[in-house]
Design a protein around this motif. Structure first.
Motif, short mmCIF file in Angstrom:
data_model
loop_
_atom_site.label_atom_id
_atom_site.label_comp_id
_atom_site.label_asym_id
_atom_site.label_seq_id
_atom_site.Cartn_x
_atom_site.Cartn_y
_atom_site.Cartn_z
N PRO A 119 -11.72 -19.01 -31.67
CA PRO A 119 -10.45 -19.65 -32.02
C PRO A 119 -9.81 -20.34 -30.82
O PRO A 119 -9.97 -19.90 -29.69
CB PRO A 119 -9.58 -18.48 -32.49
CG PRO A 119 -10.21 -17.28 -31.91
CD PRO A 119 -11.66 -17.57 -31.74
N PRO A 120 -9.13 -21.44 -31.09
CA PRO A 120 -8.48 -22.18 -29.99
C PRO A 120 -7.20 -21.49 -29.52
O PRO A 120 -6.64 -20.64 -30.20
CB PRO A 120 -8.16 -23.53 -30.63
CG PRO A 120 -7.99 -23.21 -32.09
CD PRO A 120 -8.95 -22.09 -32.38
N SER A 121 -6.76 -21.91 -28.36
CA SER A 121 -5.45 -21.47 -27.87
C SER A 121 -4.38 -22.09 -28.76
O SER A 121 -4.63 -23.06 -29.46
CB SER A 121 -5.25 -21.92 -26.42
OG SER A 121 -6.17 -21.28 -25.57
N LYS A 122 -3.20 -21.53 -28.72
CA LYS A 122 -2.11 -22.03 -29.57
C LYS A 122 -0.86 -22.18 -28.73
O LYS A 122 -0.42 -21.24 -28.07
CB LYS A 122 -1.86 -21.07 -30.72
CG LYS A 122 -0.94 -21.63 -31.78
CD LYS A 122 -1.04 -20.87 -33.08
CE LYS A 122 -2.27 -21.11 -33.87
NZ LYS A 122 -2.45 -22.41 -34.45
N THR A 123 -0.30 -23.39 -28.75
CA THR A 123 0.97 -23.68 -28.09
C THR A 123 2.05 -23.65 -29.16
O THR A 123 1.94 -24.32 -30.17
CB THR A 123 0.93 -25.07 -27.43
OG1 THR A 123 -0.09 -25.07 -26.44
CG2 THR A 123 2.27 -25.41 -26.79
N VAL A 124 3.09 -22.87 -28.93
CA VAL A 124 4.19 -22.76 -29.88
C VAL A 124 5.25 -23.78 -29.48
O VAL A 124 5.69 -23.82 -28.33
CB VAL A 124 4.77 -21.34 -29.91
CG1 VAL A 124 5.91 -21.25 -30.90
CG2 VAL A 124 3.67 -20.33 -30.26
N CYS A 125 5.65 -24.61 -30.44
CA CYS A 125 6.65 -25.64 -30.21
C CYS A 125 7.73 -25.57 -31.28
O CYS A 125 7.50 -25.06 -32.38
CB CYS A 125 6.02 -27.03 -30.24
SG CYS A 125 4.87 -27.34 -28.87
N VAL A 126 8.88 -26.10 -30.94
CA VAL A 126 9.98 -26.26 -31.88
C VAL A 126 10.34 -27.74 -31.93
O VAL A 126 10.13 -28.46 -30.94
CB VAL A 126 11.22 -25.42 -31.49
CG1 VAL A 126 10.90 -23.93 -31.53
CG2 VAL A 126 11.75 -25.81 -30.13
N PRO A 127 10.88 -28.21 -33.05
CA PRO A 127 11.32 -29.61 -33.08
C PRO A 127 12.41 -29.84 -32.03
O PRO A 127 13.34 -29.03 -31.90
CB PRO A 127 11.87 -29.78 -34.49
CG PRO A 127 11.24 -28.68 -35.29
CD PRO A 127 11.06 -27.53 -34.34
N ILE A 156 -0.48 -18.66 -27.06
CA ILE A 156 -1.60 -17.74 -27.12
C ILE A 156 -2.76 -18.44 -26.43
O ILE A 156 -3.17 -19.53 -26.83
CB ILE A 156 -1.96 -17.33 -28.55
CG1 ILE A 156 -0.78 -16.55 -29.16
CG2 ILE A 156 -3.25 -16.50 -28.55
CD1 ILE A 156 -0.99 -16.05 -30.54
N VAL A 157 -3.23 -17.83 -25.35
CA VAL A 157 -4.31 -18.40 -24.56
C VAL A 157 -5.60 -17.69 -24.97
O VAL A 157 -5.72 -16.47 -24.82
CB VAL A 157 -4.05 -18.23 -23.05
CG1 VAL A 157 -5.18 -18.84 -22.24
CG2 VAL A 157 -2.71 -18.85 -22.68
N ALA A 158 -6.52 -18.47 -25.52
CA ALA A 158 -7.80 -17.93 -25.98
C ALA A 158 -8.88 -18.20 -24.94
O ALA A 158 -8.60 -18.69 -23.84
CB ALA A 158 -8.17 -18.56 -27.32
N GLN A 159 -10.11 -17.92 -25.31
CA GLN A 159 -11.22 -18.07 -24.37
C GLN A 159 -11.81 -19.47 -24.37
O GLN A 159 -12.68 -19.77 -23.57
CB GLN A 159 -12.31 -17.04 -24.69
CG GLN A 159 -11.83 -15.63 -24.44
CD GLN A 159 -12.86 -14.59 -24.84
OE1 GLN A 159 -13.72 -14.84 -25.65
NE2 GLN A 159 -12.74 -13.41 -24.26
N THR A 160 -11.34 -20.35 -25.25
CA THR A 160 -11.88 -21.70 -25.32
C THR A 160 -10.92 -22.68 -24.66
O THR A 160 -9.77 -22.37 -24.38
CB THR A 160 -12.07 -22.13 -26.80
OG1 THR A 160 -10.79 -22.22 -27.42
CG2 THR A 160 -12.94 -21.15 -27.55
N ASP A 161 -11.41 -23.89 -24.42
CA ASP A 161 -10.58 -24.93 -23.83
C ASP A 161 -9.83 -25.73 -24.89
O ASP A 161 -9.00 -26.57 -24.54
CB ASP A 161 -11.43 -25.89 -23.00
CG ASP A 161 -11.95 -25.23 -21.72
OD1 ASP A 161 -11.30 -24.28 -21.24
OD2 ASP A 161 -12.99 -25.67 -21.22
N THR A 162 -10.11 -25.49 -26.16
CA THR A 162 -9.42 -26.22 -27.21
C THR A 162 -8.06 -25.58 -27.49
O THR A 162 -7.86 -24.40 -27.25
CB THR A 162 -10.25 -26.27 -28.51
OG1 THR A 162 -10.53 -24.93 -28.92
CG2 THR A 162 -11.55 -27.03 -28.30
N GLU A 163 -7.16 -26.42 -28.00
CA GLU A 163 -5.79 -25.96 -28.20
C GLU A 163 -5.23 -26.57 -29.48
O GLU A 163 -5.50 -27.71 -29.81
CB GLU A 163 -4.94 -26.42 -27.00
CG GLU A 163 -3.52 -25.98 -27.03
CD GLU A 163 -2.78 -26.45 -25.79
OE1 GLU A 163 -1.55 -26.62 -25.90
OE2 GLU A 163 -3.40 -26.66 -24.75
#
Length: 190
Positions: A119-127, A156-163
């Motif tokens: 699974p990719p990393s996930k950046t949490v954003c708000v409008p 959430i920082v995962a083990q892949t470079d994708t986000e």
């Protein structure tokens, strides 16, 4: 992540220990993590915040991780060498954060990783519009699918470079205390 000086706050107090509603922001964030599904919490500290390091060391639910204090990205890299991904990262300047908001981010990540081998990393954003509506400062914003969004200080920082991005309209993730008016806003919303 709690190694900052808090120079924009114009306070003698280290940023993570700046009080909102009579409690240090780091204590509020640590309590939110302790009440959530997060398994372990580490306080990522730097030489710039020695009192924060002491505060974290006194709490049984925060294990300090030392970093060189070379900036957010470099300190995050140093912290990630001490723990195994996937890792939930949370800035200490989110005094409205609670366990339900943390669990919502974890739920979104769990949903996105179903059936995905890496699974990719996930950046949490708000409008950015939400931050403006609330009166919160915006230090960083960018366009995403035709909308302006701002990072929430949770990832959430995962083990892949994708986000990927998780966008939420949750005010608990929209108020980062970077300046005194942000602290006043957080106090009013508490």
């Amino acid at each position: 992540m709690c190694g900052g000086r808090g120079t924009r706050l114009d306070s003698e107090t280290e940023k993570p220990l700046f009080e909102v509603g009579g409690r240090p922001m780091l204590a509020r964030v640590a309590d939110a993590l302790a009440g959530s599904r997060a398994e372990t919490a580490h306080a990522v500290v730097s030489p710039h915040a020695p009192e924060t390091r002491e505060f974290a060391a006194e709490r049984a639910d925060l294990a300090p991780v030392e970093t060189p204090g070379e900036g957010y990205v470099e300190d995050l890299r140093a912290a990630l060498r001490a723990v195994e991904p996937p890792v939930l990262t949370v800035a200490a300047d989110l005094p409205l954060l609670d366990a339900d908001a943390v669990n919502a981010v974890l739920d979104a990540y769990d949903e996105a990783r179903r059936g995905v081998p890496e699974p990719p990393s996930k950046t949490v954003c708000v409008p950015a519009a939400l931050k403006r509506e609330l009166g919160a400062s915006i230090d960083t914003a960018f366009e995403r699918d035709g909308r302006e969004v701002a990072p929430a200080g949770v990832n959430i920082v995962a083990q892949t470079d994708t986000e990927t991005m998780y966008e939420t309209y949750d005010a608990r993730l929209a108020v980062n205390v970077n300046r005194l008016p942000d602290a006043d806003l957080a106090e009013a919303l508490l």
